[in-house]
Design a protein around this motif. Structure first.
Motif, PDB file in Angstrom:
ATOM      1  N   LYS A   1      11.465  -0.290  -0.796  1.00 12.31           N
ATOM      2  CA  LYS A   1      12.035  -0.794  -2.057  1.00 12.31           C
ATOM      3  C   LYS A   1      11.928  -2.319  -2.098  1.00 12.31           C
ATOM      4  N   VAL A   2      10.996  -2.882  -1.306  1.00 12.86           N
ATOM      5  CA  VAL A   2      10.881  -4.344  -1.226  1.00 12.86           C
ATOM      6  C   VAL A   2      10.610  -4.967  -2.599  1.00 12.86           C
ATOM      7  N   SER A   3       9.779  -4.313  -3.413  1.00 16.29           N
ATOM      8  CA  SER A   3       9.441  -4.902  -4.726  1.00 16.29           C
ATOM      9  C   SER A   3      10.695  -5.146  -5.564  1.00 16.29           C
ATOM     10  N   LEU A   4      11.647  -4.199  -5.491  1.00 15.59           N
ATOM     11  CA  LEU A   4      12.856  -4.308  -6.327  1.00 15.59           C
ATOM     12  C   LEU A   4      13.682  -5.529  -5.934  1.00 15.59           C
ATOM     13  N   VAL A   5      13.628  -5.870  -4.640  1.00 16.52           N
ATOM     14  CA  VAL A   5      14.394  -7.030  -4.173  1.00 16.52           C
ATOM     15  C   VAL A   5      13.583  -8.310  -4.384  1.00 16.52           C
ATOM     16  N   LEU A   6      12.294  -8.216  -4.051  1.00 16.19           N
ATOM     17  CA  LEU A   6      11.480  -9.439  -3.972  1.00 16.19           C
ATOM     18  C   LEU A   6      11.186 -10.064  -5.338  1.00 16.19           C
ATOM     19  N   ALA A   7      10.936  -9.245  -6.356  1.00 16.56           N
ATOM     20  CA  ALA A   7      10.577  -9.826  -7.670  1.00 16.56           C
ATOM     21  C   ALA A   7      11.712 -10.737  -8.175  1.00 16.56           C
ATOM     22  N   PRO A   8      12.973 -10.229  -8.262  1.00 18.04           N
ATOM     23  CA  PRO A   8      14.028 -11.138  -8.730  1.00 18.04           C
ATOM     24  C   PRO A   8      14.328 -12.263  -7.742  1.00 18.04           C
ATOM     25  N   LEU A   9      14.148 -11.988  -6.448  1.00 16.57           N
ATOM     26  CA  LEU A   9      14.425 -13.030  -5.449  1.00 16.57           C
ATOM     27  C   LEU A   9      13.477 -14.220  -5.648  1.00 16.57           C
TER      28      LEU A   9
ATOM     29  N   ILE B   1       3.126  -5.490 -11.658  1.00 11.58           N
ATOM     30  CA  ILE B   1       2.658  -4.245 -12.287  1.00 11.58           C
ATOM     31  C   ILE B   1       2.575  -3.199 -11.181  1.00 11.58           C
ATOM     32  N   SER B   2       3.404  -2.169 -11.323  1.00 12.35           N
ATOM     33  CA  SER B   2       3.587  -1.211 -10.225  1.00 12.35           C
ATOM     34  C   SER B   2       3.172   0.189 -10.633  1.00 12.35           C
ATOM     35  N   GLY B   3       3.240   1.079  -9.637  1.00 13.59           N
ATOM     36  CA  GLY B   3       2.803   2.455  -9.898  1.00 13.59           C
ATOM     37  C   GLY B   3       3.916   3.462  -9.677  1.00 13.59           C
ATOM     38  N   ARG B   4       3.561   4.720  -9.948  1.00 16.71           N
ATOM     39  CA  ARG B   4       4.491   5.837  -9.716  1.00 16.71           C
ATOM     40  C   ARG B   4       4.183   6.463  -8.367  1.00 16.71           C
ATOM     41  N   GLY B   5       5.164   7.207  -7.848  1.00 14.82           N
ATOM     42  CA  GLY B   5       4.938   7.856  -6.560  1.00 14.82           C
ATOM     43  C   GLY B   5       4.053   9.075  -6.728  1.00 14.82           C
ATOM     44  N   LEU B   6       3.142   9.240  -5.772  1.00 14.40           N
ATOM     45  CA  LEU B   6       2.327  10.457  -5.711  1.00 14.40           C
ATOM     46  C   LEU B   6       2.166  10.736  -4.224  1.00 14.40           C
TER      47      LEU B   6
ATOM     48  N   THR C   1       0.832  -1.209   0.000  1.00 11.16           N
ATOM     49  CA  THR C   1       0.000   0.000   0.000  1.00 11.16           C
ATOM     50  C   THR C   1       0.869   1.263   0.000  1.00 11.16           C
ATOM     51  N   GLY C   2       2.185   1.095   0.085  1.00  8.55           N
ATOM     52  CA  GLY C   2       3.094   2.227  -0.128  1.00  8.55           C
ATOM     53  C   GLY C   2       3.667   2.797   1.147  1.00  8.55           C
ATOM     54  N   GLY C   3       4.984   2.980   1.129  1.00 12.26           N
ATOM     55  CA  GLY C   3       5.640   3.545   2.304  1.00 12.26           C
ATOM     56  C   GLY C   3       6.909   4.270   1.911  1.00 12.26           C
ATOM     57  N   VAL C   4       7.487   4.995   2.860  1.00  7.95           N
ATOM     58  CA  VAL C   4       8.697   5.773   2.597  1.00  7.95           C
ATOM     59  C   VAL C   4       9.910   4.825   2.677  1.00  7.95           C
ATOM     60  N   GLY C   5      10.726   4.841   1.630  1.00 15.30           N
ATOM     61  CA  GLY C   5      11.892   3.947   1.590  1.00 15.30           C
ATOM     62  C   GLY C   5      11.524   2.505   1.261  1.00 15.30           C
TER      63      GLY C   5
ATOM     64  N   GLY D   1       7.543   5.768  -5.619  1.00 16.24           N
ATOM     65  CA  GLY D   1       6.987   4.815  -6.582  1.00 16.24           C
ATOM     66  C   GLY D   1       8.065   3.884  -7.104  1.00 16.24           C
ATOM     67  N   THR D   2       7.717   2.600  -7.177  1.00 15.50           N
ATOM     68  CA  THR D   2       8.676   1.602  -7.662  1.00 15.50           C
ATOM     69  C   THR D   2       9.189   1.950  -9.064  1.00 15.50           C
ATOM     70  N   LEU D   3       8.301   2.417  -9.931  1.00 14.27           N
ATOM     71  CA  LEU D   3       8.726   2.706 -11.308  1.00 14.27           C
ATOM     72  C   LEU D   3       9.708   3.868 -11.338  1.00 14.27           C
TER      73      LEU D   3
END
Ligand code: URA
Length: 425
Positions: free
Chosen positions: A89-97, A108-113, A83-87, A118-120
């Protein structure tokens, strides 16, 4: 029933049938139900809520408004949604892991607002990295590499795109059934076998209290299970940034550390917990302990980093060219004591004001700026020691004092926050 009668039915606290929900969503997407009637219905839902049947029907109808990914027979297909948080970056680690453990991950990720990044945006600090893949490209990379992280295409749940824009300007975003249908319809469109939700809770999260976060987690887990996806959720702490880095390029640097078995403890812990949920849900491992040791092996051996590099290359980027992090300016503690609490949202807003995030959709992002948090809640600190490093190529005294003001130093050691606040299954 006319749209006005249907709005009145919900306004007066009655449940809508599956057919009525289908009628509204189809009409909204084809334009026969105008924005003003859909806004009125969203407001009625905001106040009256929806039961599980209605929420599942809304999720299903939104899903049917677009295309669904198709997978060849093979390894389980899984995803994680935060649901989004500051810092965060779990998605960047978890997808390749997870891909390095033999699962397929079409993220499928979103941009920061607003304050949460945002992961993208983070991945776009790698020049050339494409986040606008077509569905065919996305599916091809997942089949070849095992994972992909990209943005939503126009034809994936168009009902959500249209409804979210309306909710954004009518103050109806914070409604649990509407959030559930919005998130779950997009995850269902990925045709997953298993999903784990990371519902962040605390001063840097959309859900500020544990009760609200658990309520949202339970609603999404019920919707996912009703729709045939093995869904679990972890409510995780967001009373301080996750890891140390908040920004874009600096978060990619921290991701690379974590992907080689190093990096901050909280980032590693939350990543392992979320990954274990999926390995067990997808029947890759028979219990959490087995799952965790497989994940640790893939991190520490460099296997996960290798998949990350393959994914970056497949999406047009090159890890040798990650955008440089801007020059550092150090924020020093003004007094001695213990780090008692943090205003994590204020830290996220400081990153935006440095240029590292956006206040409005369409704002540009400076990938080089950010913050490196040198302390965690509970740490002891002496006056004059560093609290944080701010990365910016210009002098930013106002932001430095906001970062300092967002970190409260007290007289006694407070409680170390739990990384995992609750598990919902
Ligand atoms: N994120 C979404 O995708 N949808 C919501 O409604 C809220 C957060």
């Amino acid at each position: 029933m006319t749209p006005a009668e249907l709005i009145a039915k919900k306004r007066d606290g009655h449940e809508l049938s599956r057919d009525e929900i289908a009628f509204v969503i189809r009409g909204f997407v084809d334009g026969s139900i105008p924005d003003y009637q859909m806004s009125a219905l969203a407001m009625a839902i905001f106040f009256q809520g929806m039961d599980d049947e209605e929420t599942a029907a809304l999720t299903q109808e939104m899903l049917l408004s677009g295309v669904r990914l198709k997978w060849t027979v093979g390894s389980p297909v899984v995803d994680k949604h935060s649901t989004g948080g500051v810092g965060d970056k779990v998605s960047l680690v978890l997808a390749p892991l997870l891909a390095s453990c033999g699962l397929r991950v079409p993220m499928i990720s979103g941009r920061g607002l607003g304050p949460t990044g945002g992961t993208l945006d983070k991945l776009e600090s790698i020049p050339g990295f494409r986040t606008d893949l077509s569905i065919a490209e996305l599916q091809d990379i997942v089949e070849r590499v095992g994972c992909v992280i990209t943005g939503a295409t126009e034809n994936l749940v168009p009902a959500d795109r249209k409804l979210y824009a309306l909710r954004d300007v009518t103050a109806t975003v914070p409604s649990i059934p509407l959030i559930t249908a919005s998130i779950m319809s997009k995850k269902l469109a990925e045709s997953l076998n298993a999903l784990v939700l990371d519902v962040k809770c605390g001063s840097g999260a959309f859900m500020k209290t544990r009760d609200h976060a658990v309520e949202l987690a339970e609603s999404m887990v019920r919707a996912g299970q009703k729709m045939g996806i093995r869904t679990t959720a972890l409510v995780t702490d967001m009373n301080q940034p996750l890891g140390r880095m908040c920004g874009n390029a600096n978060e990619v640097v921290e991701t690379l550390e974590c992907l080689t078995g190093a990096g901050p403890d909280d980032l590693r812990y939350v990543t392992l917990a979320l990954g274990s949920e999926l390995l067990v849900s997808a029947d890759r491992c028979s219990n959490q302990a087995e799952a965790e040791s497989l994940l640790i092996d893939r991190l520490d051996s460099g296997a996960a980093r290798e998949v990350f590099e393959q994914m970056v290359n497949a999406q047009g980027g090159d890890l040798k060219n990650v955008c440089c992090v801007a020059a550092e300016q150090v924020v020093l503690a003004e007094r001695s004591g213990f780090v008692a609490k943090m205003d994590t949202e204020a830290l996220g807003m400081a990153v935006i004001d440095l240029g590292g995030g956006r206040r409005r959709m369409g704002d540009s992002v400076d990938h080089s700026v950010g913050i490196d948090m040198r302390v965690k809640i509970g740490d002891e600190i002496s006056a004059g020691e560093p609290l944080a490093r701010v990365f910016a190529d210009r002098k930013v005294p106002a932001i430095m004092s906001r970062v300092s003001g967002a970190i409260t130093i007290g007289d006694s050691p407070g409680e170390w926050p739990e990384f995992i606040v609750e598990r919902v299954r």
